[in-house]
Design an enzyme around this catalytic site. Structure first.
Site, PDB file in Angstrom:
ATOM      1  N   GLY A 147       0.824  -1.236  -0.039  1.00 32.54           N
ATOM      2  CA  GLY A 147      -0.152  -0.019  -0.039  1.00 32.54           C
ATOM      3  C   GLY A 147       0.669   1.235  -0.111  1.00 32.54           C
ATOM      4  O   GLY A 147       1.090   1.833  -1.182  1.00 32.54           O
ATOM      5  N   GLN A 296     -24.735  28.863  24.157  1.00 31.67           N
ATOM      6  CA  GLN A 296     -23.390  29.430  23.807  1.00 31.67           C
ATOM      7  C   GLN A 296     -22.321  28.115  23.278  1.00 31.67           C
ATOM      8  O   GLN A 296     -21.681  28.376  22.460  1.00 31.67           O
ATOM      9  CB  GLN A 296     -23.006  29.718  25.082  1.00 31.67           C
ATOM     10  CG  GLN A 296     -23.432  31.232  25.410  1.00 31.67           C
ATOM     11  CD  GLN A 296     -22.703  31.850  26.766  1.00 31.67           C
ATOM     12  OE1 GLN A 296     -21.850  31.017  27.375  1.00 31.67           O
ATOM     13  NE2 GLN A 296     -23.243  32.911  27.304  1.00 31.67           N
ATOM     14  N   GLU A 380      -4.899   7.873  -1.337  1.00 30.74           N
ATOM     15  CA  GLU A 380      -3.787   8.599  -2.131  1.00 30.74           C
ATOM     16  C   GLU A 380      -2.750   9.127  -1.032  1.00 30.74           C
ATOM     17  O   GLU A 380      -2.506  10.291  -1.244  1.00 30.74           O
ATOM     18  CB  GLU A 380      -4.655   9.706  -2.573  1.00 30.74           C
ATOM     19  CG  GLU A 380      -5.995   9.461  -3.525  1.00 30.74           C
ATOM     20  CD  GLU A 380      -5.514   8.630  -4.764  1.00 30.74           C
ATOM     21  OE1 GLU A 380      -4.132   8.331  -5.099  1.00 30.74           O
ATOM     22  OE2 GLU A 380      -6.324   8.238  -5.334  1.00 30.74           O
ATOM     23  N   GLY A 381      -2.368   8.154  -0.310  1.00 28.33           N
ATOM     24  CA  GLY A 381      -1.250   8.447   0.554  1.00 28.33           C
ATOM     25  C   GLY A 381      -1.954   8.823   2.114  1.00 28.33           C
ATOM     26  O   GLY A 381      -2.703   9.613   2.307  1.00 28.33           O
ATOM     27  N   THR A 382      -1.512   7.849   2.828  1.00 28.84           N
ATOM     28  CA  THR A 382      -2.073   7.827   4.208  1.00 28.84           C
ATOM     29  C   THR A 382      -1.623   9.330   5.025  1.00 28.84           C
ATOM     30  O   THR A 382      -0.733   9.908   4.652  1.00 28.84           O
ATOM     31  CB  THR A 382      -1.792   6.680   5.133  1.00 28.84           C
ATOM     32  OG1 THR A 382      -0.184   6.915   5.443  1.00 28.84           O
ATOM     33  CG2 THR A 382      -2.054   5.441   4.650  1.00 28.84           C
TER      34      THR A 382
END
Length: 401
Positions: A147, A296, A380-382
């Site tokens: 991977g 708030q 696409e790249g960890t």
């Protein structure tokens, strides 16, 4: 020094007035894609996600819209700027990560390598049909055991006595694989051959004997997207199937950078959709006799989400301008992919919490975006790989192994 009075009333959906940073042409393109998503994606995407399908006919819808390979020149492609492509990705992912993934894979992972590295025959055969959505492409790089380290791939390509290439191996996590007409597959060549074991890219028609693409089932993320294995069992290709314009890992890595650029914009779209859903819900949901937006703690959560989305979008636009100017570097892309995706996931989780129990149903888009972003965080790249890319850029010391 200017003493003009400061504006007090800002657009809650564009806190930094980023719309003013776009040209008229960019706004027109963005608005066109936004309308398309509203008309063609949002009415049905929750059902697609629920059923785990992505309609193949959407390919030609995207083709008519002009977003397939839109940042490429010629061969039926629109030839837009990189920033325009990024804005399209942002709007598509505001609909669903699956829609943006389809367009990213088609344009940046399948069409781009053919356009950048293919022969004229490859380009003429495939690009016009792919730009029109008449042919669907996929990308084969990641493997079951490879991977984050794609250079360790086991898929092989050897030349037999006839001069044909023979491909053997398996790829995994390939978007569009089971509906694709063509796959761009990366394989390691014979170490004793003319390429000396270098990685080469191959244009593989999916009806080639020995090629199969079983669907990966039982996903709980990116369900409105087709994810597949690619199996290559003695796939025979002519010598002309190899991409002639590149040898080595520069080829697939350049494709990944193209896709990552679209992702760093797209993540802003998913985050914006979650923030807007939370804002609308907080203004309508009444507890203790008043809208929860009046509390708030709720306002603090909305402010943090609004700032995060706007800041990330500003970063994306900055990187888009750099890409158009030719000054974008790989670490710049990693900054955007790493930070914008984790921002989007944080915003999605915050929005899910703000919606309470309603946040887990597909009646609202938040849980769908949240689960999708778990995949975007990884592919696409960890997050870790982009951290190491930046660590190398900062220190000059690679720490990948």
């Amino acid at each position: 020094m200017s003493h003009a009075p400061l504006r007090q009333n800002l657009d809650p959906r564009d806190l930094l007035d980023l719309d003013a940073e776009l040209s008229d042409e960019e706004r027109l393109l963005r608005d066109t894609v936004r309308r398309f998503v509203g008309d063609k994606v949002l009415p049905d995407v929750a059902d697609w996600f629920d059923r785990g399908v992505f309609p193949r006919e959407m390919a030609q819808e995207f083709g008519r819209l002009g977003v397939l390979g839109m940042h490429l020149e010629g061969y039926g492609c629109a030839g837009t700027s990189a920033t325009a492509y990024g804005l399209a990705c942002l709007e598509l992912e505001a609909g669903d990560s699956g829609a943006r993934s389809f367009v990213s894979v088609q344009g940046s992972l399948a069409m781009f390598p053919i356009w950048a590295f293919g022969s004229e025959e490859h380009k003429q055969t495939w690009l016009p049909r792919m730009a029109a959505g008449e042919a669907i492409g996929c990308f084969g790089l990641t493997e079951p055991d490879s991977g984050s380290d794609p250079s360790s791939m086991r898929t092989t390509a050897r030349v037999d006595a006839s001069g044909d290439w023979i491909l053997d191996g398996a790829k995994r996590w390939s978007t569009n694989g089971s509906i694709a007409d063509v796959a761009v597959v990366w394989a390691r060549t014979d170490p004793d051959g003319p390429d000396r074991g270098a990685v080469r890219g191959f244009v593989v028609p999916t009806d080639t004997p020995g090629f199969s693409a079983p669907v990966i089932h039982r996903k709980v993320s990116l369900r409105a997207s087709v994810t597949s294995e690619l199996v290559l069992d003695g796939v025979r290709l002519p010598a002309s199937a190899a991409l002639p314009g590149v040898t080595g890992m520069r080829g697939p890595l350049s494709c990944l950078n193209e896709a990552r650029f679209g992702i760093l914009f797209g993540a802003c779209g998913a985050a914006r959709a979650c923030y807007e859903a939370a804002l609308d819900y907080s203004l309508e949901r009444v507890q203790f006799g008043k809208p929860i937006a009046s509390f708030q703690l709720t306002q603090r959560r909305l402010v943090e989400m609004a700032i995060a989305v706007n800041r990330a979008t500003l970063l994306a636009l900055h990187l888009g301008r750099k890409k158009d100017a030719g000054t974008l570097a790989t670490p710049h892309v990693s900054v955007g992919k790493l930070d914008n995706v984790r921002m989007a996931l944080d915003v999605a989780r915050e929005a899910r919490s703000l919606l309470g129990a309603n946040g887990i149903t597909l009646e609202y888009p938040v849980i769908r975006h949240m689960t999708n972003l778990e995949s975007v965080y990884t592919y696409e790249g960890t997050n870790e790989i982009h951290t190491l890319i930046l660590g190398n850029a900062i220190t000059g010391i690679p720490a990948f192994g």
